[in-house]
Design a protein around this motif. Structure first.
Motif, mmCIF file in Angstrom:
data_model
loop_
_atom_site.group_PDB
_atom_site.id
_atom_site.type_symbol
_atom_site.label_atom_id
_atom_site.label_comp_id
_atom_site.label_asym_id
_atom_site.label_seq_id
_atom_site.Cartn_x
_atom_site.Cartn_y
_atom_site.Cartn_z
ATOM 1 N N LEU A 346 17.139 22.754 -4.473
ATOM 2 C CA LEU A 346 17.320 23.938 -3.824
ATOM 3 C C LEU A 346 16.406 24.624 -3.440
ATOM 4 N N GLN A 347 15.078 24.529 -4.104
ATOM 5 C CA GLN A 347 13.934 25.358 -3.797
ATOM 6 C C GLN A 347 13.189 24.848 -2.390
ATOM 7 N N GLY A 348 13.596 23.600 -1.989
ATOM 8 C CA GLY A 348 12.970 23.246 -0.828
ATOM 9 C C GLY A 348 12.790 21.595 -0.893
ATOM 10 N N ALA A 349 12.568 21.007 0.470
ATOM 11 C CA ALA A 349 12.488 19.537 0.431
ATOM 12 C C ALA A 349 11.114 19.068 0.010
ATOM 13 N N GLN A 350 10.242 19.853 -0.715
ATOM 14 C CA GLN A 350 9.102 19.089 -0.908
ATOM 15 C C GLN A 350 9.044 18.268 -2.156
ATOM 16 N N THR A 351 9.996 18.362 -3.106
ATOM 17 C CA THR A 351 10.413 17.479 -4.053
ATOM 18 C C THR A 351 11.691 17.178 -4.242
ATOM 19 N N LYS A 352 11.872 16.038 -5.074
ATOM 20 C CA LYS A 352 13.194 15.541 -5.636
ATOM 21 C C LYS A 352 13.724 16.590 -6.541
ATOM 22 N N MET A 353 14.962 16.846 -6.606
ATOM 23 C CA MET A 353 15.575 17.504 -7.750
ATOM 24 C C MET A 353 15.366 16.898 -9.174
ATOM 25 N N ASN A 359 18.178 25.002 -12.271
ATOM 26 C CA ASN A 359 17.843 25.678 -11.143
ATOM 27 C C ASN A 359 17.715 25.085 -9.972
ATOM 28 N N SER A 360 17.291 23.773 -10.177
ATOM 29 C CA SER A 360 16.765 22.880 -8.978
ATOM 30 C C SER A 360 17.923 22.177 -8.336
ATOM 31 N N SER A 361 19.018 22.396 -8.780
ATOM 32 C CA SER A 361 20.273 21.436 -8.362
ATOM 33 C C SER A 361 21.586 21.970 -8.619
ATOM 34 N N ILE A 362 22.725 21.702 -7.864
ATOM 35 C CA ILE A 362 24.242 21.751 -8.283
ATOM 36 C C ILE A 362 24.411 20.618 -9.178
ATOM 37 N N PHE A 363 24.859 20.814 -10.384
ATOM 38 C CA PHE A 363 25.366 19.704 -11.261
ATOM 39 C C PHE A 363 26.732 19.600 -11.336
ATOM 40 N N LEU A 364 26.893 18.311 -11.635
ATOM 41 C CA LEU A 364 28.537 17.833 -11.626
ATOM 42 C C LEU A 364 29.352 18.584 -12.482
ATOM 43 N N THR A 365 28.743 19.421 -13.440
ATOM 44 C CA THR A 365 29.376 20.325 -14.663
ATOM 45 C C THR A 365 29.427 21.733 -14.079
ATOM 46 N N ASP A 366 28.895 22.115 -12.950
ATOM 47 C CA ASP A 366 28.731 23.483 -12.631
ATOM 48 C C ASP A 366 30.245 23.926 -12.304
ATOM 49 N N THR A 367 30.389 25.281 -12.500
ATOM 50 C CA THR A 367 31.345 26.203 -12.218
ATOM 51 C C THR A 367 31.383 26.534 -10.857
ATOM 52 N N PRO A 368 32.494 26.947 -10.232
ATOM 53 C CA PRO A 368 32.487 27.491 -8.897
ATOM 54 C C PRO A 368 31.698 28.713 -8.855
ATOM 55 N N LYS A 369 31.627 29.518 -9.889
ATOM 56 C CA LYS A 369 30.558 30.925 -9.946
ATOM 57 C C LYS A 369 29.287 30.311 -9.881
ATOM 58 N N GLN A 370 28.889 29.178 -10.784
ATOM 59 C CA GLN A 370 27.527 28.749 -11.083
ATOM 60 C C GLN A 370 27.056 28.101 -9.591
ATOM 61 N N LYS A 377 21.069 32.528 -4.706
ATOM 62 C CA LYS A 377 20.069 33.052 -5.243
ATOM 63 C C LYS A 377 18.891 32.002 -5.011
ATOM 64 N N HIS A 378 18.837 30.412 -4.903
ATOM 65 C CA HIS A 378 17.845 29.647 -5.123
ATOM 66 C C HIS A 378 17.763 28.811 -3.754
ATOM 67 N N ALA A 379 18.749 28.749 -3.131
ATOM 68 C CA ALA A 379 18.702 27.746 -1.683
ATOM 69 C C ALA A 379 17.693 28.196 -0.958
ATOM 70 N N PHE A 380 16.683 27.570 -0.446
ATOM 71 C CA PHE A 380 15.401 27.812 0.351
ATOM 72 C C PHE A 380 15.883 28.358 1.809
ATOM 73 N N SER A 381 15.752 29.160 2.291
ATOM 74 C CA SER A 381 16.373 29.696 3.507
ATOM 75 C C SER A 381 15.355 29.379 4.728
ATOM 76 N N GLY A 382 15.883 28.898 5.828
ATOM 77 C CA GLY A 382 15.296 28.590 7.073
ATOM 78 C C GLY A 382 15.212 29.942 7.975
ATOM 79 N N MET A 404 20.502 21.355 5.163
ATOM 80 C CA MET A 404 20.321 20.028 4.595
ATOM 81 C C MET A 404 21.549 19.573 3.711
ATOM 82 N N TYR A 405 21.931 20.238 3.095
ATOM 83 C CA TYR A 405 22.954 19.801 2.092
ATOM 84 C C TYR A 405 24.213 19.603 2.828
ATOM 85 N N LEU A 406 24.513 20.575 3.798
ATOM 86 C CA LEU A 406 25.714 20.208 4.538
ATOM 87 C C LEU A 406 25.733 18.923 5.434
#
Length: 473
Positions: A346-353, A359-370, A377-382, A404-406
């Motif tokens: 989420l913080q950018g393409a410099q590293t793998k998640m 906070n580096s990723s969206i987990f498969l256990t995350d709620t809609p709110k999370q 809050k964390h997705a790097f913006s262009g 990128m995620y889209l």
């Protein structure tokens, strides 16, 4: 002219040059064994010596049979500064470039082939299906011998798929879904068997985990893999800790690979040191063995000539370059590969998640709110610093993580292009682009969670039981 390499050879990557030297060495041995004319043997030897000299000039290393140039990859992005180089190995991916790793340079360094329009069109013709969005958008961008897989398929010869997961945590993140989403599509359009390796032994060796916890994570991760929708009649999922002790075919192949790879080779390929435990040094043979159909006699009726296709992220390629080098020496077909790009943090393409950083990723256990909170809050913006500047100059989709995620998860090509144009022109703001991503990921993750709830321990046991699948070999 046979005494010196030509200009084309001088343009080869270090790995391609290594393979060329190896081929020439085999040619010399074949000529000698066949008692060829003396002048023909001498010409081939001169070419071999010239190739070895070129290899040393190019790599700074003497050629050693079976020891490819070091695969801890440093790719310079056009500057002389050390911090501006890409670093890629099976455990670490680092780049200072906000756009991510330079994949064109990685193709050259690894000696693989680009997945071009011609290959994508051929896959479409062979399957009669529209290419997956991962192919259309260059997410799977590189290959080894996919043309051979298609040759066999078009001649009614089957192959099988092999991919895997290193279970380092109980919860997987969305990036872990990428190879499984694509592998599921490949299995459906080609109608072939699939084996999925869970390397719980590897995680025990590399991580601060007990062997029991590694095995537990493997079974939990298996539930997420099953929730992707794989057909139980066509898919075998196995834990190394389980399967190695029950399959003589699997263990025999491990031992064969181990015999043909030296300690110097694995040090050169994987960067192991004298302080690494011997389990790490021997592990690459375990990841190599599923590339051979004789590791699964229950599926392939004991046949050892069924070719394997491996979809994986390109950081796993060193394992399979080693495998491809060994395969002909133990009488096995070389596996083919399809390589994907890295899924950005989420913080950018410099590293793998990282599964260890929530906070580096969206987990498969995350709620809609999370999901919403993490992206906002964390997705790097262009985007630009102010609304006024953004409206005037537009955003940069090349570095914007939401866009990128889209590209990974939004199926509609036209919609994706509309978003790109609107964001680049300044019409669409960063918050609005993030909203599109949130609305894309929330239902996708919720649907996965619902499917996972339906996966019982009994289903896991069935998927992980060695057995014949719905294919005749």
């Amino acid at each position: 002219m046979a005494d010196s390499p030509n200009c084309d050879l001088k343009s080869l990557s270090p790995l391609q040059l290594f393979e060329r030297v190896t081929e020439q060495g085999e040619k010399v041995r074949a000529l000698k064994a066949g008692k060829a004319p003396k002048d023909e043997i001498e010409a081939a030897v001169r070419m071999l010596l010239s190739l070895k000299l070129l290899y040393k000039t190019t790599t700074g290393q003497d050629y050693q049979a079976g020891l490819p140039p070091r695969d801890l990859v440093l790719i310079n992005n056009g500057t002389s500064k050390e911090e501006d180089e890409d670093f890629v190995d099976p455990w670490t991916v680092q780049t200072s470039n906000a756009k991510g790793v330079d994949y064109d340079k990685l193709i050259v360094r690894f000696g693989s082939s680009k997945i071009d329009t011609d290959l994508i069109n051929r896959i479409e013709r062979a399957t009669g299906q529209k290419p997956h969005r991962f192919l259309r958008r260059g997410i799977f961008f590189s290959h080894r011998d996919m043309d051979q897989i298609l040759d066999a398929y078009e001649n009614k010869k089957s192959f099988y798929l092999y991919t895997g997961r290193g279970p380092s945590s109980q919860a997987m993140h969305v990036g872990h879904l990428i190879p499984f989403i694509f592998t599921k599509w490949l299995q459906e359009v080609f109608d072939v068997p699939l084996v999925v390796q869970l390397t719980d032994d590897e995680k025990y060796l590399w991580k601060d985990l007990t062997i029991e916890k590694s095995y537990e994570y493997a079974r939990e991760n298996a539930k997420d893999i099953i929730a992707c929708g794989f057909d139980i009649n066509k898919t075998f999922i196995f834990s190394d800790l389980d399967y190695l002790g029950t399959s003589t075919g699997f263990y025999k192949n491990i031992v064969k690979v181990q015999k043909h790879v030296t300690f110097n080779q694995v040090k050169g390929i994987f960067g192991f040191t004298d302080s690494d435990c011997i389990g790490k040094i021997s592990f690459p043979a375990i990841q190599a063995a599923p590339s051979f159909s004789s590791s699964f006699p229950q599926i392939f009726n004991g046949k050892d000539n069924i070719q394997c296709l491996i979809p994986c992220a390109i950081d796993q390629d060193p394992y399979f370059r080693m495998t491809r080098d060994v395969a002909p020496r133990i009488g096995q077909p070389k596996p083919a590969l399809l390589h994907s790009v890295f899924f950005p943090a989420l913080q950018g393409a410099q590293t793998k998640m990282s599964a260890s950083d929530p906070n580096s990723s969206i987990f498969l256990t995350d709620t809609p709110k999370q999901i919403k909170t993490k992206i906002n809050k964390h997705a790097f913006s262009g985007g630009r610093d102010t609304v006024e500047e953004h409206r005037k100059y537009g955003g940069n989709c090349d570095v914007d993580v939401s866009f990128m995620y889209l590209t990974f998860f939004l199926e509609d090509d036209d919609r994706l292009e509309q978003l790109k144009q609107a964001y680049t022109s300044g019409e669409l703001l960063t918050g609005e682009l993030k909203k599109v991503l949130i609305e894309t990921l929330q239902p996708l993750i919720a649907a996965h969670q619902e499917r996972r709830k339906q996966v019982t321990d009994e289903m896991v046991k069935q998927f992980m039981t060695p057995r014949k699948l719905a294919f005749e070999f």
